[in-house]
Write a protein that holds these residues in place. Structure first.
Motif, PDB file in Angstrom:
ATOM      1  N   VAL A 151      -0.202  -2.401   9.866  1.00  0.00           N
ATOM      2  CA  VAL A 151      -0.001  -1.992  10.983  1.00  0.00           C
ATOM      3  C   VAL A 151      -1.765  -1.595  10.894  1.00  0.00           C
ATOM      4  O   VAL A 151      -1.908  -1.359   9.920  1.00  0.00           O
ATOM      5  N   PRO A 152      -2.704  -1.947  12.009  1.00  0.00           N
ATOM      6  CA  PRO A 152      -4.311  -1.183  11.948  1.00  0.00           C
ATOM      7  C   PRO A 152      -3.937   0.213  11.864  1.00  0.00           C
ATOM      8  O   PRO A 152      -5.003   0.698  10.779  1.00  0.00           O
ATOM      9  N   ALA A 198      -3.536  -6.667  18.099  1.00  0.00           N
ATOM     10  CA  ALA A 198      -3.224  -6.510  16.441  1.00  0.00           C
ATOM     11  C   ALA A 198      -2.630  -6.912  15.753  1.00  0.00           C
ATOM     12  O   ALA A 198      -2.273  -6.964  14.660  1.00  0.00           O
ATOM     13  N   ASP A 202       0.735   5.128  18.517  1.00  0.00           N
ATOM     14  CA  ASP A 202      -0.337   4.511  18.836  1.00  0.00           C
ATOM     15  C   ASP A 202      -0.180   2.425  18.752  1.00  0.00           C
ATOM     16  O   ASP A 202      -0.782   2.103  18.749  1.00  0.00           O
ATOM     17  N   GLU A 246      -0.057   0.708  20.915  1.00  0.00           N
ATOM     18  CA  GLU A 246      -1.163   0.312  21.543  1.00  0.00           C
ATOM     19  C   GLU A 246      -1.842  -0.965  20.713  1.00  0.00           C
ATOM     20  O   GLU A 246      -3.234  -0.865  21.447  1.00  0.00           O
ATOM     21  N   GLN A 247      -1.531  -0.825  19.459  1.00  0.00           N
ATOM     22  CA  GLN A 247      -1.993  -2.312  18.278  1.00  0.00           C
ATOM     23  C   GLN A 247      -0.930  -3.442  18.737  1.00  0.00           C
ATOM     24  O   GLN A 247      -1.366  -3.962  17.415  1.00  0.00           O
TER      25      GLN A 247
END
Length: 541
Positions: free
Chosen positions: A248-249, A261, A254, A257-258
């Motif tokens: 994950v980024p 991505a 959150d 919210e990604q």
């Protein structure tokens, strides 16, 4: 005739240790239990921790036993479950840890209550110690809100010979054996410490022989596990399985919210894997497993997500088991594993049967909101599935069934077993550790390892951020990834069909052991009552 404590002078055998020593024993017991679990992995500390707690509560009143048990539980669970507070703050973590510690407190109270039984029949102390630990885990795995089995003694034993007992009767038997070894160690220590008088000339100190026998018994029950045969890793049909850990980024709550991505990360990692297949660097896998939350965009209603997943499936040329969050029009969301076939889209799915309370659904939401507004982070309650996670994967040479469980479900005996009795030949655990840490991931992997031994099935854990790994039926982990990295793993796996005794017996042994613990407490009640009547008669005389 049963040997009783009256065989030696009462003064030679104190009923309990000093209070200050009991406090110290409870604290050290919790610490030793803690380090038996990953990431420490000192499995041999577990029976010693059990022994110290048994000594701390012996001879205490029920409230004293409750208190010392709770102290040991707090020392164990507060650090063990610290990952639960990584993103949501300290109070849910401390609340959960204290709730779990309360069960250890009840264990301590029950052991203290049973002391008269131990005094009358010495051999019952190690046995009741083992039964009470198993009964405590039986209750903690089911209550409240479906229970939370994290921190079971069995889950600390993935690297120990005792893990092999799981093939006979599952995690409950492993816990029983570890606690029995602890009870025997307590028995030995008590006998050595209790006999303070000097031995007669030419005689051995009175407590040495029972202590030696108990110590040998503790070693024997642990070492005997090495003699239990397991399902050989090379048995069964060979297929290549891939795990994609897209990462994950950034870690944290959150991750939702990604969502795009995260999905793109898993798509691109799968495309890179496909390129290696095209270059003949690796064989084409029969199945690609993505982790839980790899697509939090519902592909049933979002055309972009549908196309992205289908492109990955077409390029790799294999079915993909996608961890998806589905949000249909009924107002509920579902945490699912979706089998995706290239050009055909989603064909089968498994919906998580045990959503996590206060994480995936909020019990008593109006009341809890008065305590914290963070309950509103869970905007919609996840709906539980109603059938086991059995998914049939089409493949060259014939389809094969896999058993899918999602995240914490691996801790629940019946949820995993239901997939195996349904025909699963490979255990798949899809998980998302992006809101936790490495310790939680390693603790979860130890559960997967035990489940593979228990059911004689190869397994794997696929995580968004790690740890992902393959597991053989003998409990060994392979190709484990590091945390917060991107990786793609491919390994040849042999799909087994052997049915172990644990799979056949299911939850019956644990229920019987819990019933025996209750019976032991009833017998302790009779002994206590008899002692009170005898004491009253002596006073009247």
């Amino acid at each position: 005739m049963l040997m009783t404590e009256t065989a030696a002078p009462a003064a030679a055998r104190p009923a309990r240790i000093p209070r200050w020593l009991a406090y110290a024993a409870a604290v050290v017991a919790g610490g030793l239990l803690l380090v038996s679990f990953p990431p420490y992995g000192l499995w041999f500390c577990a029976p010693v921790g059990v022994a110290l707690l048994a000594c701390a509560v012996r001879g205490r009143g029920v409230w004293g036993g409750l208190g010392f048990g709770w102290i040991a539980g707090v020392v164990l669970f507060v650090p063990l479950l610290s990952w639960t507070g990584t993103q949501v703050g300290w109070w849910p973590w401390i609340l959960l840890a204290n709730l779990e510690a309360a069960y250890i407190g009840l264990l301590g109270a029950a052991a203290a209550f049973a002391t008269p039984l131990f005094l009358r029949y010495r051999w019952t102390w190690p046995l009741m110690t083992a039964l009470l630990w198993t009964a405590q885990e039986y209750a903690r795995s089911r209550t409240p809100f479906g229970g939370f089995p994290w921190g079971r003694l069995a889950f600390s034993q993935a690297d120990a010979p005792t893990v092999r007992y799981a093939v006979l009767a599952g995690a409950p038997l492993v816990t029983l054996v570890v606690a029995l070894a602890g009870g025997l160690l307590a028995f030995a220590a008590w006998h050595l410490a209790s006999f303070r008088q000097a031995p007669a000339p030419g005689r051995v100190r009175p407590g040495v022989l029972p202590a030696l026998l108990a110590d040998l018994g503790a070693v024997a029950v642990i070492a005997a596990g090495a003699l239990i045969p397991l399902v050989a890793p090379g048995e069964g049909r060979a297929v290549d399985i891939a795990i994609v850990q897209g990462n994950v980024p950034r870690l944290g709550l959150d991750f939702n919210e990604q969502r795009r991505a995260v999905l793109d990360n898993h798509v691109s990692a799968t495309l890179e894997l496909a390129a290696k297949v095209d270059r003949h660097e690796i064989r084409r896998p029969a199945l690609v497993v993505w982790p839980e939350n790899s697509s939090d965009i519902d592909p049933y209603v979002n055309a972009d997500a549908y196309e992205a997943i289908d492109r990955a499936a077409r390029t790799i040329g294999a079915p993909i088991l996608v961890g998806a969050v589905l949000a249909p029009d009924d107002g509920h969301v579902r945490n699912t594993g979706v089998l995706w076939i290239a050009g055909q889209g989603p064909q089968q799915q498994y919906t998580k049967r045990h959503p996590v309370p206060f994480a995936e659904f909020i019990p008593m939401r109006p009341l809890v909101r008065k305590i914290t507004k963070k309950v509103d982070l869970v905007r919609s309650d996840f709906l539980a599935g109603d059938r086991p996670g059995l998914i049939t994967v089409p493949a060259e040479g014939g389809s094969f069934p896999v058993g899918d469980v999602i995240c914490f479900e691996v801790a629940y005996d019946d949820i995993v077993r239901d997939t195996v009795t349904g025909g699963a030949r490979l255990l798949v655990v899809q998980t998302n550790n992006a809101t936790f840490n490495t310790a939680e991931a390693l603790q979860q992997l130890s559960m997967v390892r035990l489940r593979s031994v228990e059911h004689g099935r190869p397994g794997l854990m696929a995580s968004t951020v790690g740890v992902s790994a393959f597991v053989s039926p003998d409990g060994r982990a392979y190709d484990a990834t590091t945390f917060n990295t991107r990786a793609a793993l491919v390994r040849q796996t042999h799909l087994t069909v052997v049915k172990t005794p644990a799979t056949t017996l299911g939850g019956t042994p644990e229920a019987v052991l819990a019933g025996l613990a209750l019976f032991g407490l009833v017998m302790a009640g009779f002994v206590r009552r008899r002692a009170r009547v005898q004491h009253t008669d002596e006073e009247e005389a």
